[in-house]
Design a protein around this motif. Structure first.
Motif, PDB file in Angstrom:
ATOM      1  N   ALA A 167       0.500  -1.074  -0.272  1.00 49.33           N
ATOM      2  CA  ALA A 167      -0.376   0.240  -0.384  1.00 49.33           C
ATOM      3  C   ALA A 167       1.155   1.067  -0.512  1.00 49.33           C
ATOM      4  O   ALA A 167       1.025   2.499  -0.156  1.00 49.33           O
ATOM      5  N   ALA A 168       2.268   1.670   0.861  1.00 52.94           N
ATOM      6  CA  ALA A 168       2.353   2.793   0.444  1.00 52.94           C
ATOM      7  C   ALA A 168       3.784   2.666  -0.497  1.00 52.94           C
ATOM      8  O   ALA A 168       3.896   3.784  -1.132  1.00 52.94           O
ATOM      9  N   THR A 169       3.646   1.753  -1.167  1.00 51.05           N
ATOM     10  CA  THR A 169       5.021   1.217  -2.200  1.00 51.05           C
ATOM     11  C   THR A 169       3.942   2.701  -3.286  1.00 51.05           C
ATOM     12  O   THR A 169       4.405   2.951  -3.501  1.00 51.05           O
ATOM     13  N   LEU A 170       2.492   1.550  -3.347  1.00 47.89           N
ATOM     14  CA  LEU A 170       1.827   2.278  -4.680  1.00 47.89           C
ATOM     15  C   LEU A 170       0.885   3.503  -4.148  1.00 47.89           C
ATOM     16  O   LEU A 170       1.483   4.765  -5.179  1.00 47.89           O
ATOM     17  N   ALA A 171       1.648   4.150  -3.056  1.00 50.02           N
ATOM     18  CA  ALA A 171       0.736   5.397  -2.754  1.00 50.02           C
ATOM     19  C   ALA A 171       2.069   6.445  -3.171  1.00 50.02           C
ATOM     20  O   ALA A 171       1.792   7.601  -3.464  1.00 50.02           O
ATOM     21  N   TRP A 172       3.281   6.123  -2.700  1.00 47.98           N
ATOM     22  CA  TRP A 172       4.378   6.971  -2.962  1.00 47.98           C
ATOM     23  C   TRP A 172       4.759   6.586  -4.231  1.00 47.98           C
ATOM     24  O   TRP A 172       4.933   8.318  -4.749  1.00 47.98           O
ATOM     25  N   ILE A 173       4.492   5.758  -5.376  1.00 47.63           N
ATOM     26  CA  ILE A 173       4.219   6.125  -6.710  1.00 47.63           C
ATOM     27  C   ILE A 173       3.195   7.175  -7.348  1.00 47.63           C
ATOM     28  O   ILE A 173       4.071   7.905  -7.776  1.00 47.63           O
ATOM     29  N   LEU A 174       1.898   6.930  -7.069  1.00 43.75           N
ATOM     30  CA  LEU A 174       1.773   7.375  -6.950  1.00 43.75           C
ATOM     31  C   LEU A 174       1.671   9.058  -6.758  1.00 43.75           C
ATOM     32  O   LEU A 174       1.492  10.639  -7.972  1.00 43.75           O
ATOM     33  N   ARG A 175       2.240   9.398  -6.011  1.00 45.62           N
ATOM     34  CA  ARG A 175       2.879  10.807  -5.020  1.00 45.62           C
ATOM     35  C   ARG A 175       3.775  11.470  -6.595  1.00 45.62           C
ATOM     36  O   ARG A 175       4.423  12.537  -6.532  1.00 45.62           O
ATOM     37  N   LEU A 176       4.783   9.907  -6.442  1.00 41.32           N
ATOM     38  CA  LEU A 176       5.609  10.479  -6.904  1.00 41.32           C
ATOM     39  C   LEU A 176       5.504  10.823  -8.391  1.00 41.32           C
ATOM     40  O   LEU A 176       6.853  11.549  -9.371  1.00 41.32           O
ATOM     41  N   ASP A 193      -8.418   2.568  -4.376  1.00 43.52           N
ATOM     42  CA  ASP A 193      -9.570   2.194  -3.682  1.00 43.52           C
ATOM     43  C   ASP A 193      -8.769   0.926  -3.333  1.00 43.52           C
ATOM     44  O   ASP A 193      -9.358   0.427  -2.088  1.00 43.52           O
ATOM     45  N   GLU A 194      -7.901   0.368  -4.106  1.00 45.09           N
ATOM     46  CA  GLU A 194      -7.537  -0.957  -3.308  1.00 45.09           C
ATOM     47  C   GLU A 194      -7.003  -0.629  -2.226  1.00 45.09           C
ATOM     48  O   GLU A 194      -6.492  -1.322  -1.449  1.00 45.09           O
ATOM     49  N   ILE A 195      -6.007   0.705  -1.964  1.00 42.38           N
ATOM     50  CA  ILE A 195      -4.672   0.335  -0.199  1.00 42.38           C
ATOM     51  C   ILE A 195      -5.950   0.631   0.328  1.00 42.38           C
ATOM     52  O   ILE A 195      -5.799   0.531   1.386  1.00 42.38           O
ATOM     53  N   ARG A 196      -7.398   1.587  -0.124  1.00 43.05           N
ATOM     54  CA  ARG A 196      -8.109   1.981   1.375  1.00 43.05           C
ATOM     55  C   ARG A 196      -8.848   0.613   1.242  1.00 43.05           C
ATOM     56  O   ARG A 196      -8.809   1.010   2.984  1.00 43.05           O
ATOM     57  N   ARG A 197      -9.536  -0.230   0.608  1.00 37.37           N
ATOM     58  CA  ARG A 197      -9.788  -1.488   1.094  1.00 37.37           C
ATOM     59  C   ARG A 197      -9.372  -2.405   1.880  1.00 37.37           C
ATOM     60  O   ARG A 197      -9.476  -3.337   2.118  1.00 37.37           O
ATOM     61  N   ARG A 198      -7.888  -2.747   0.683  1.00 35.35           N
ATOM     62  CA  ARG A 198      -6.717  -4.048   1.616  1.00 35.35           C
ATOM     63  C   ARG A 198      -6.420  -3.221   2.785  1.00 35.35           C
ATOM     64  O   ARG A 198      -5.724  -4.702   3.962  1.00 35.35           O
ATOM     65  N   VAL A 199      -5.768  -2.329   3.354  1.00 37.12           N
ATOM     66  CA  VAL A 199      -5.336  -1.295   4.357  1.00 37.12           C
ATOM     67  C   VAL A 199      -6.024  -0.616   5.370  1.00 37.12           C
ATOM     68  O   VAL A 199      -5.742  -0.940   6.086  1.00 37.12           O
ATOM     69  N   LEU A 200      -5.871   0.440   4.759  1.00 35.68           N
ATOM     70  CA  LEU A 200      -6.586   1.453   5.470  1.00 35.68           C
ATOM     71  C   LEU A 200      -8.034   0.749   6.305  1.00 35.68           C
ATOM     72  O   LEU A 200      -7.728   1.203   7.509  1.00 35.68           O
ATOM     73  N   ASP A 201      -8.969   0.552   5.221  1.00 37.26           N
ATOM     74  CA  ASP A 201      -9.709   0.568   5.796  1.00 37.26           C
ATOM     75  C   ASP A 201      -9.614  -1.134   7.316  1.00 37.26           C
ATOM     76  O   ASP A 201     -10.508  -0.958   8.151  1.00 37.26           O
TER      77      ASP A 201
END
Length: 608
Positions: A167-176, A193-201
């Motif tokens: 989740a963090a990897t994908l979030a950093w790449i989105l921001r990068l 949405d995948e980050i939210r569903r799989r990890v944050l929620d």
């Protein structure tokens, strides 16, 4: 200095926050409630222009190795291999290869701006991760599987270490790379949405129910660090996530050893103490957190464990080094850049000097590395411009709660431990030690092999490298040390450069050991080891084991006349152990001739 004296607890170590009392917030929760945290996760895009060419070229070379090749594909057969025969590699090798490839490509794009070469590769990698049924490893998902489930259920994601890190990897790449994702509308929304569903929620709703929440071991800060990053980078209602995150970290600080030691081993410090630091950075903690004595001591642990160059003491499952020659290494390389920032944050020049010495002539960051960790290393001008340093050499380092002593004598460097046999990632190794000559280990601790189904189950101690018979400790009439919190060192003392402990309590009662006192004495270019015993019977066999590196010519071992040495080779077929040590290790067994109920053996080590 003394610890574990019956009836007399150790004095408290200054700076320890103390046990977390239910209902009373810890220092991080208090700072959050009072509005004294400034959480932020940013990417300094402009700073990539200042990255030296050597670092840029090293990363682009890694990215170019796989550019255009088929992406690794985790399979259902690979997933089921863990349940069938205990193998973790069948799933984990392609799983981590995907992520390492994506990390290198995303960084190469940031360093070169070459969209024509790298943008599609980044999009493909991100989409593949979003399409995976699960981000959790099979070995960890077992805790979520019901009696009738043998495959992951996407409707019930389990939040483990690598789900959080993905989740963090994908979030950093989105921001990068916002411009890249703007060219293909919908991808960023899908990934978020995948980050939210799989990890944050799951963290927001059930975080406190996970076994790792608040635990004083690596899973806690490792997961929480990544969850904080994902929440801040995606802007997904971070307030309740931060509230739970600081509560988990407060409990971690209240539970880890007060001396800052990491019983899990040095390689786990990089995902325990180092993850704590990254989480504190993301949270924007106030100055009093950085000046806290415990946080400062946690930052210093790599100095205590260091032997020389790339080598560290590898007690428990900790690795003695991260091999540089393993082309498919699944272990992240260490990050001296992170340690440099940690040292600056806590105001310890010795830590920053150690970090810069650890880098040597290497690039600013070495892959594989977690995505956020690599971005921070590449965009830190203080790290980029830090002048070369030599390793500092504190003469004596002592961790009274972890019970680890690091002592230097001329060109010799001894690191010995007491402790107990129920430590995280435990080996039965009370009284074990490592010895280096001129920074090269000669008496060693093997560390751990590749994990499998038995690594954390009832058969853990069937593996040779977890048993005391393959550590440098005694054996009495065939009795090895046994696991459990009650099997521990007694009467542990450090006086100057003399480290003593009684090993009797680490052995089963049927061994008949009344006392088994081990004494290390460190002088200039001389380390003396004496084992003195008193038994309740006349023994048939007393053996002292020394586990040696295959090339141990740097040390001279002087033995007394009443022992007979026997040497055998241990062939290293495990890929991880082979990558660290080479083809073999040497087990030297010192057999005491005509042993009596009382006696002693003294071994002397000098450099050649």
């Amino acid at each position: 200095m003394r610890t574990d004296q019956p009836g007399q607890p150790d004095p408290p170590i200054p700076g320890r926050p103390g046990p977390l009392i239910p209902g009373r917030p810890g220092p991080l929760s208090t700072a959050l409630r009072e509005g004294r945290l400034t959480p932020r996760a940013v990417v300094d895009h402009a700073a990539f222009a200042g990255v030296p060419a050597a670092t840029r070229d090293s990363i682009t070379a890694i990215a170019d190795e796989t550019l255009g090749a088929p992406w690794p594909q985790p399979t259902l057969t690979g997933w089921r291999a863990h349940l069938r025969d205990g193998s973790r590699l069948a799933w984990e090798d392609p799983y981590f290869a995907r992520r390492h490839r994506l990390h290198a490509t995303a960084l190469a794009l940031a360093l070169t701006g070459d969209h024509g070469r790298y943008a599609d590769e980044v999009l493909d990698g991100v989409w593949l991760l979003a399409e995976e049924t699960t981000w959790c490893l099979p070995a960890h998902d077992e805790q979520a599987l019901g009696p009738d489930r043998v495959v992951p259920d996407p409707a019930h994601p389990y939040l483990d270490l690598f789900a959080a890190e993905t989740a963090a990897t994908l979030a950093w790449i989105l921001r990068l790379h916002p411009a890249v994702f703007a060219t293909v509308p919908g991808v960023a929304a899908r990934v978020t949405d995948e980050i939210r569903r799989r990890v944050l929620d799951p963290f927001r709703t059930n975080g406190r129910d996970y076994h790792w929440f608040g635990a004083p071991m690596n899973w806690n800060p490792w997961i929480v660090d990544n969850v904080i990053a994902a929440a801040l980078l995606t802007g997904d209602d971070p307030a309740p996530i931060l509230e739970a995150a600081v509560a988990s970290l407060d409990a971690y600080l209240a539970g880890v050893p007060a001396d800052g030691g990491c019983p899990e081993g040095i390689s786990y410090w990089w995902h325990s103490g180092a993850r704590l630091f990254e989480a504190l950075e993301l949270l924007g903690v106030p100055a009093e957190i950085w000046s806290d004595g415990l946080v400062r001591r946690i930052a210093r642990f790599p100095l205590t464990a260091h032997l020389g160059g790339e080598w560290s003491a590898s007690f428990g499952d900790g690795g003695a080094r991260v091999p540089r020659t393993d082309g498919r290494a699944r272990k992240d390389h260490l990050s001296p850049a992170l340690l440099h920032r940690f040292g600056r944050a806590v105001g310890d020049a010795e830590i920053t000097a150690f970090a810069r010495a650890s880098r040597g002539d290497d690039p600013l960051t070495t892959l594989p590395s977690p995505m956020g960790r690599a971005i921070a290393a590449l965009t830190d001008p203080a790290w980029r411009d830090a002048p070369p340093q030599d390793f500092p050499e504190p003469p004596v380092q002592w961790l009274p709660e972890t019970q680890v002593a690091a002592l230097r004598g001329g060109t010799l460097h001894l690191i010995a431990k007491a402790g107990h046999n129920d430590e995280p990632h435990n080996h039965n190794d009370v009284g074990s030690f490592v010895l280096a000559v001129r920074g090269e280990p000669v008496v060693v601790d093997a560390g751990t092999g590749v994990y499998d189904r038995d690594s954390f189950g009832p058969d853990r101690y069937r593996a040779w490298f977890t048993r005391s018979a393959f550590h440098s400790v005694p054996e009495i009439d065939g009795h090895e040390q046994v696991p459990g919190p009650g099997f521990r060192a007694r009467d542990v003392r450090l006086s100057g450069k003399i480290f003593t402990l009684d090993l009797a309590g680490a052995y089963p009662p049927e061994a008949g050991i009344e006392t088994l006192r081990r004494t290390f004495t460190v002088d200039d270019d001389l380390v003396t080891l004496t084992d003195a015993w008193r038994l309740d019977h006349r023994p048939e066999h007393i053996r002292l084991r020394l586990l040696l590196r295959e090339d141990h010519r740097g040390v001279r071992i002087a033995l007394p006349d009443h022992v007979r040495p026997r040497v055998e080779e241990i062939a290293l077929t495990d890929p991880h152990l082979h990558a660290v040590w080479g083809d073999r290790l040497i087990l030297m067994t010192l057999n005491v001739t005509a042993p009596a109920a009382t006696g002693e053996v003294t071994v002397r080590f000098t450099p050649r």
